[in-house]
Scaffold this active site. Structure first.
Site, PDB file in Angstrom:
ATOM      1  N   LYS A 131     -66.593  43.934  14.890  1.00  0.00           N
ATOM      2  CA  LYS A 131     -67.487  44.041  15.348  1.00  0.00           C
ATOM      3  C   LYS A 131     -67.545  44.184  16.864  1.00  0.00           C
ATOM      4  O   LYS A 131     -67.318  44.536  18.231  1.00  0.00           O
ATOM      5  CB  LYS A 131     -68.044  41.549  15.990  1.00  0.00           C
ATOM      6  CG  LYS A 131     -68.638  41.730  14.302  1.00  0.00           C
ATOM      7  CD  LYS A 131     -68.414  40.142  14.285  1.00  0.00           C
ATOM      8  CE  LYS A 131     -69.077  39.975  13.304  1.00  0.00           C
ATOM      9  NZ  LYS A 131     -69.058  38.382  12.261  1.00  0.00           N
ATOM     10  N   GLN A 187     -65.530  33.784  13.699  1.00  0.00           N
ATOM     11  CA  GLN A 187     -65.759  33.526  12.632  1.00  0.00           C
ATOM     12  C   GLN A 187     -65.160  32.878  11.058  1.00  0.00           C
ATOM     13  O   GLN A 187     -64.022  32.068  11.155  1.00  0.00           O
ATOM     14  CB  GLN A 187     -64.473  34.770  12.507  1.00  0.00           C
ATOM     15  CG  GLN A 187     -65.144  35.734  11.413  1.00  0.00           C
ATOM     16  CD  GLN A 187     -66.290  36.495  10.768  1.00  0.00           C
ATOM     17  OE1 GLN A 187     -66.095  36.790  12.206  1.00  0.00           O
ATOM     18  NE2 GLN A 187     -66.730  36.738   9.706  1.00  0.00           N
ATOM     19  N   ASP A 219     -74.350  33.451  17.284  1.00  0.00           N
ATOM     20  CA  ASP A 219     -74.699  33.171  16.269  1.00  0.00           C
ATOM     21  C   ASP A 219     -76.106  32.450  15.776  1.00  0.00           C
ATOM     22  O   ASP A 219     -76.239  32.530  14.800  1.00  0.00           O
ATOM     23  CB  ASP A 219     -73.718  32.375  15.557  1.00  0.00           C
ATOM     24  CG  ASP A 219     -72.748  33.378  14.444  1.00  0.00           C
ATOM     25  OD1 ASP A 219     -72.827  34.677  14.049  1.00  0.00           O
ATOM     26  OD2 ASP A 219     -71.514  33.627  14.524  1.00  0.00           O
TER      27      ASP A 219
END
Ligand code: NDP
Length: 296
Positions: free
Chosen positions: A53, A97, A120
């Site tokens: 990422k 995460q 997200d």
């Protein structure tokens, strides 16, 4: 094999080029988009995701802020980092995460992320906005699936879509997105009766189950578009794992009009959509026009 193979790697590369163009436009307007990724602990798979990422964020011209915290970090310290990132003007997107260690309440942490920076799309505010057809931050994996479906099929209105799986991360938001594009949507799950017959009705099948090769060719309506979200590890040759989707690729590809492979289908789209969401968040935060084709 009859089906067209939808090349997610190539598609994701095109999305990243579009994102990089948008970053240039934002920079010209004095905005430097930034994504903060928080990694707690040493989980090797998570560390690889976070590294990828960060690399792709920088390659797109954006700022990448990585925060690595020890596995025994207290929930209070993690929350205080999230609060700092929420008010940091250089940060337009925040991603924590998952999975988090057991002593941390993951729901509490996800709820602490400012909805406008929730790239997200897991915050209940964004879930509610998506569910009521309003502008939301949309979860990355379903957004990537939607982009691929729109590119292949154009207008999705009126098509029968069956989403197999009802998780908050994939199945439910996927169904909402397809409904938003005026599909007739069915969500199938572990309690669905005669799931084969339900799936055979579909012009669009999205499988997000986590069961290797569950969907077989005789479940698929001829010509349907099959999006396989599943990532399942199986023992391969030479002691190496191989990845299997939720669909049995060979038999489904005999019948479908198009299908995503595993690997190389949906997987690469997820990070590309994370970058797209960060650009969208930066535009919204600064009152700039949102990029076309990178949002739902
Ligand atoms: P979850 O385990 O959270 O959800 C799985 C869903 O599948 C549940 O709704 C469950 O139903 C349903 N299900 C389980 N068994 C059956 C069955 N026999 N018949 C019908 N439905 C069934 O998984 P996720 O949604 O998080 O992930 C799904 C898959 O997608 C996994 O393989 C995961 O690795 C992959 N994935 C891939 C991503 C990518 O980037 N490509 C990103 C995220 C996930 P019920 O609710 O009734 O239990």
């Amino acid at each position: 094999m009859a089906a067209e193979i939808i090349d997610g790697k190539a598609f994701a590369a095109r999305v990243r080029v579009r994102v990089a163009d948008e970053v240039l436009r934002l920079k010209a307007a004095g905005v430097n988009p930034g994504l903060a990724v928080v990694l707690v602990g040493e989980d090797p798979a998570s560390a690889v995701y976070v590294r990828n990422k960060g690399r792709q964020t920088r390659e797109a011209g954006m700022e990448s802020f990585e925060h690595r915290l020890p596995a025994d970090v207290s929930e209070a310290d993690l929350l205080s980092l999230i609060h700092r990132l929420n008010v940091d003007d250089a940060v337009h997107g925040i991603l924590c995460q998952l999975p988090l260690p057991a002593h941390v309440d993951a729901a509490k942490v996800l709820a602490a992320v400012a909805p406008a920076k929730d790239v997200d799309g897991f915050h209940v505010s964004n879930v509610g906005l998506l569910g009521t057809g309003q502008k939301a931050m949309v979860p990355c994996t379903p957004l990537g699936c939607l982009m691929m479906l729109r590119e292949r099929l154009g207008n999705l209105a009126g098509l029968e879509a069956v989403v197999i799986g009802r998780s908050n991360i994939v199945g439910k938001p996927m169904a909402q997105l397809l409904l938003g594009d005026s599909c007739t949507v069915t969500i199938a799950h572990s309690r669905t009766r005669d799931i084969e017959a339900v799936t055979r009705r579909a012009d669009i099948v999205v499988a997000a189950v986590g069961r290797p090769e569950m969907v077989r060719g005789d479940w698929i309506k001829p010509g349907a578009t099959v999006i396989d979200v599943g990532i399942n590890r199986a023992a391969g040759t030479g002691g190496k794992d191989r990845l299997l989707g939720d669909c049995h690729f060979e038999s489904c590809a005999e019948v479908a009009g198009a299908i995503t492979p595993v690997p190389g289908g949906v997987g690469p789209m997820t990070i590309a959509c994370l970058l797209a969401n960060t650009v969208t968040a930066a535009c919204r935060a600064n009152g700039l026009a949102e990029p076309e084709g990178l949002t739902a």
